[in-house]
Design a protein around this motif. Sequence first.
Motif, PDB file in Angstrom:
ATOM      1  N   ASP A  98      32.410  15.177   5.268  1.00  0.00           N
ATOM      2  CA  ASP A  98      31.979  15.946   6.431  1.00  0.00           C
ATOM      3  C   ASP A  98      31.583  15.009   7.586  1.00  0.00           C
ATOM      4  O   ASP A  98      30.677  14.180   7.435  1.00  0.00           O
ATOM      5  CB  ASP A  98      30.777  16.809   6.014  1.00  0.00           C
ATOM      6  CG  ASP A  98      30.315  17.697   7.146  1.00  0.00           C
ATOM      7  OD1 ASP A  98      30.588  18.904   7.085  1.00  0.00           O
ATOM      8  OD2 ASP A  98      29.680  17.174   8.110  1.00  0.00           O
ATOM      9  N   PRO A  99      32.276  15.129   8.761  1.00  0.00           N
ATOM     10  CA  PRO A  99      31.994  14.217   9.878  1.00  0.00           C
ATOM     11  C   PRO A  99      30.539  14.263  10.332  1.00  0.00           C
ATOM     12  O   PRO A  99      29.967  13.230  10.695  1.00  0.00           O
ATOM     13  CB  PRO A  99      32.927  14.699  10.999  1.00  0.00           C
ATOM     14  CG  PRO A  99      33.983  15.508  10.319  1.00  0.00           C
ATOM     15  CD  PRO A  99      33.360  16.093   9.084  1.00  0.00           C
ATOM     16  N   GLY A 100      29.933  15.448  10.299  1.00  0.00           N
ATOM     17  CA  GLY A 100      28.538  15.574  10.740  1.00  0.00           C
ATOM     18  C   GLY A 100      27.599  14.806   9.821  1.00  0.00           C
ATOM     19  O   GLY A 100      26.658  14.136  10.271  1.00  0.00           O
ATOM     20  N   VAL A 101      27.852  14.877   8.523  1.00  0.00           N
ATOM     21  CA  VAL A 101      27.001  14.163   7.555  1.00  0.00           C
ATOM     22  C   VAL A 101      27.257  12.654   7.646  1.00  0.00           C
ATOM     23  O   VAL A 101      26.325  11.845   7.594  1.00  0.00           O
ATOM     24  CB  VAL A 101      27.240  14.690   6.116  1.00  0.00           C
ATOM     25  CG1 VAL A 101      26.349  13.966   5.118  1.00  0.00           C
ATOM     26  CG2 VAL A 101      26.990  16.201   6.045  1.00  0.00           C
ATOM     27  N   LYS A 102      28.534  12.282   7.817  1.00  0.00           N
ATOM     28  CA  LYS A 102      28.835  10.850   7.982  1.00  0.00           C
ATOM     29  C   LYS A 102      28.100  10.291   9.210  1.00  0.00           C
ATOM     30  O   LYS A 102      27.562   9.187   9.176  1.00  0.00           O
ATOM     31  CB  LYS A 102      30.355  10.632   8.140  1.00  0.00           C
ATOM     32  CG  LYS A 102      31.123  10.773   6.840  1.00  0.00           C
ATOM     33  CD  LYS A 102      32.530  10.198   6.951  1.00  0.00           C
ATOM     34  CE  LYS A 102      33.381  10.985   7.889  1.00  0.00           C
ATOM     35  NZ  LYS A 102      34.695  10.392   8.161  1.00  0.00           N
ATOM     36  N   ARG A 103      28.067  11.085  10.268  1.00  0.00           N
ATOM     37  CA  ARG A 103      27.380  10.617  11.493  1.00  0.00           C
ATOM     38  C   ARG A 103      25.898  10.402  11.218  1.00  0.00           C
ATOM     39  O   ARG A 103      25.314   9.388  11.621  1.00  0.00           O
ATOM     40  CB  ARG A 103      27.586  11.627  12.617  1.00  0.00           C
ATOM     41  CG  ARG A 103      26.849  11.241  13.871  1.00  0.00           C
ATOM     42  CD  ARG A 103      27.456  11.786  15.142  1.00  0.00           C
ATOM     43  NE  ARG A 103      26.791  11.200  16.320  1.00  0.00           N
ATOM     44  CZ  ARG A 103      27.069   9.999  16.810  1.00  0.00           C
ATOM     45  NH1 ARG A 103      27.995   9.247  16.238  1.00  0.00           N
ATOM     46  NH2 ARG A 103      26.434   9.528  17.860  1.00  0.00           N
ATOM     47  N   LYS A 104      25.296  11.367  10.514  1.00  0.00           N
ATOM     48  CA  LYS A 104      23.867  11.220  10.204  1.00  0.00           C
ATOM     49  C   LYS A 104      23.623   9.969   9.362  1.00  0.00           C
ATOM     50  O   LYS A 104      22.640   9.254   9.559  1.00  0.00           O
ATOM     51  CB  LYS A 104      23.366  12.459   9.445  1.00  0.00           C
ATOM     52  CG  LYS A 104      23.154  13.657  10.332  1.00  0.00           C
ATOM     53  CD  LYS A 104      22.550  14.802   9.530  1.00  0.00           C
ATOM     54  CE  LYS A 104      22.508  16.077  10.370  1.00  0.00           C
ATOM     55  NZ  LYS A 104      22.350  17.281   9.568  1.00  0.00           N
ATOM     56  N   ILE A 105      24.514   9.717   8.402  1.00  0.00           N
ATOM     57  CA  ILE A 105      24.368   8.515   7.561  1.00  0.00           C
ATOM     58  C   ILE A 105      24.490   7.265   8.426  1.00  0.00           C
ATOM     59  O   ILE A 105      23.696   6.328   8.305  1.00  0.00           O
ATOM     60  CB  ILE A 105      25.410   8.516   6.418  1.00  0.00           C
ATOM     61  CG1 ILE A 105      25.079   9.637   5.421  1.00  0.00           C
ATOM     62  CG2 ILE A 105      25.471   7.161   5.720  1.00  0.00           C
ATOM     63  CD1 ILE A 105      26.087   9.811   4.292  1.00  0.00           C
ATOM     64  N   ARG A 106      25.477   7.262   9.332  1.00  0.00           N
ATOM     65  CA  ARG A 106      25.647   6.085  10.194  1.00  0.00           C
ATOM     66  C   ARG A 106      24.388   5.838  11.026  1.00  0.00           C
ATOM     67  O   ARG A 106      23.898   4.701  11.099  1.00  0.00           O
ATOM     68  CB  ARG A 106      26.845   6.284  11.131  1.00  0.00           C
ATOM     69  CG  ARG A 106      26.971   5.142  12.118  1.00  0.00           C
ATOM     70  CD  ARG A 106      28.051   5.344  13.135  1.00  0.00           C
ATOM     71  NE  ARG A 106      28.072   4.213  14.051  1.00  0.00           N
ATOM     72  CZ  ARG A 106      28.923   4.085  15.054  1.00  0.00           C
ATOM     73  NH1 ARG A 106      29.832   5.009  15.268  1.00  0.00           N
ATOM     74  NH2 ARG A 106      28.882   3.024  15.843  1.00  0.00           N
ATOM     75  N   LEU A 107      23.871   6.895  11.640  1.00  0.00           N
ATOM     76  CA  LEU A 107      22.699   6.716  12.506  1.00  0.00           C
ATOM     77  C   LEU A 107      21.504   6.199  11.716  1.00  0.00           C
ATOM     78  O   LEU A 107      20.811   5.272  12.147  1.00  0.00           O
ATOM     79  CB  LEU A 107      22.358   8.036  13.223  1.00  0.00           C
ATOM     80  CG  LEU A 107      23.416   8.506  14.240  1.00  0.00           C
ATOM     81  CD1 LEU A 107      23.028   9.848  14.852  1.00  0.00           C
ATOM     82  CD2 LEU A 107      23.639   7.459  15.338  1.00  0.00           C
ATOM     83  N   ALA A 108      21.284   6.773  10.521  1.00  0.00           N
ATOM     84  CA  ALA A 108      20.140   6.337   9.701  1.00  0.00           C
ATOM     85  C   ALA A 108      20.348   4.906   9.210  1.00  0.00           C
ATOM     86  O   ALA A 108      19.409   4.090   9.208  1.00  0.00           O
ATOM     87  CB  ALA A 108      19.964   7.287   8.515  1.00  0.00           C
ATOM     88  N   ALA A 109      21.579   4.574   8.794  1.00  0.00           N
ATOM     89  CA  ALA A 109      21.855   3.222   8.298  1.00  0.00           C
ATOM     90  C   ALA A 109      21.697   2.204   9.425  1.00  0.00           C
ATOM     91  O   ALA A 109      21.087   1.142   9.233  1.00  0.00           O
ATOM     92  CB  ALA A 109      23.265   3.153   7.711  1.00  0.00           C
ATOM     93  N   GLU A 110      22.200   2.544  10.611  1.00  0.00           N
ATOM     94  CA  GLU A 110      22.123   1.585  11.720  1.00  0.00           C
ATOM     95  C   GLU A 110      20.675   1.342  12.140  1.00  0.00           C
ATOM     96  O   GLU A 110      20.331   0.236  12.561  1.00  0.00           O
ATOM     97  CB  GLU A 110      22.993   2.050  12.894  1.00  0.00           C
ATOM     98  CG  GLU A 110      24.486   1.830  12.604  1.00  0.00           C
ATOM     99  CD  GLU A 110      25.386   2.178  13.778  1.00  0.00           C
ATOM    100  OE1 GLU A 110      24.986   3.017  14.609  1.00  0.00           O
ATOM    101  OE2 GLU A 110      26.506   1.610  13.840  1.00  0.00           O
TER     102      GLU A 110
END
Length: 222
Positions: A76-88
């Motif tokens: 899911d692109p929305g969940v991937k985005r959230k993971i990216r933001l939190a990881a970054e």
Amino acid sequence: MEERRFIPLDSWTERPPDEMRHRALEFYELMNRRRSVRQYSDRPIPDGVIEDCLRTAGTAPSGAHKQPWHFVAVRDPGVKRKIRLAAEEEERAFYGGRAPDDWLEALEPLGTDERKPFLETAPCLIAVFARSFGRGPDGEREKHYYVQESVGIATGFLIAALHGAGLATLTHTPSPMGFLGELLGRPKEERPFLLLVTGFPAADARVPDLSRSPLARISTFI
Ligand code: IYR
């Protein structure tokens, strides 16, 4: 107490020595072509591939056969985005002062930094969780043993399966990665183990020029 049940080892395949040597070399040559990839294309993964690779991961041996792992495949692109933001956010703190100098120096040849665009570009992120205990049929706690070892072995199987299927991977360990459990709604007995990024390499993907230690360095025969 469950009754102890044994069955014949029907799955065993005996192979002649020449075939054994051939297969050992062929598997080594396959695995030696694996590289950790940090630039991905957004090309989708054919249906069923991830499922079968996860089935392979689930064949790993585990302490007392408790299978203390759980895999969340995030497309899911929305969940991937959230993971990216939190990881970054974590990685900014890591590269911006939390990591000791020797660690940053050790990472220098890999060229990594706090930017993790691959967490959005890659078609699939597999979050690997280690279950510190299980639940019996009536919800009672069931002890797990050698959890880190077991989940490490299963993750190795998974990386090999994905590579064998023709996918690139990156073992990514944002630190700390407690956010993964929250974002993915996992129960508190599951600890994030690592994040496996997978998909096809970008057309212009580049990897660091590293070499692997020779057999004589990594082994001793007595
Ligand atoms: N988690 C950071 C740092 C990092 C640490 C190790 I050890 C690596 O082999 C690679 C990176 C990051 O992903 O950039």
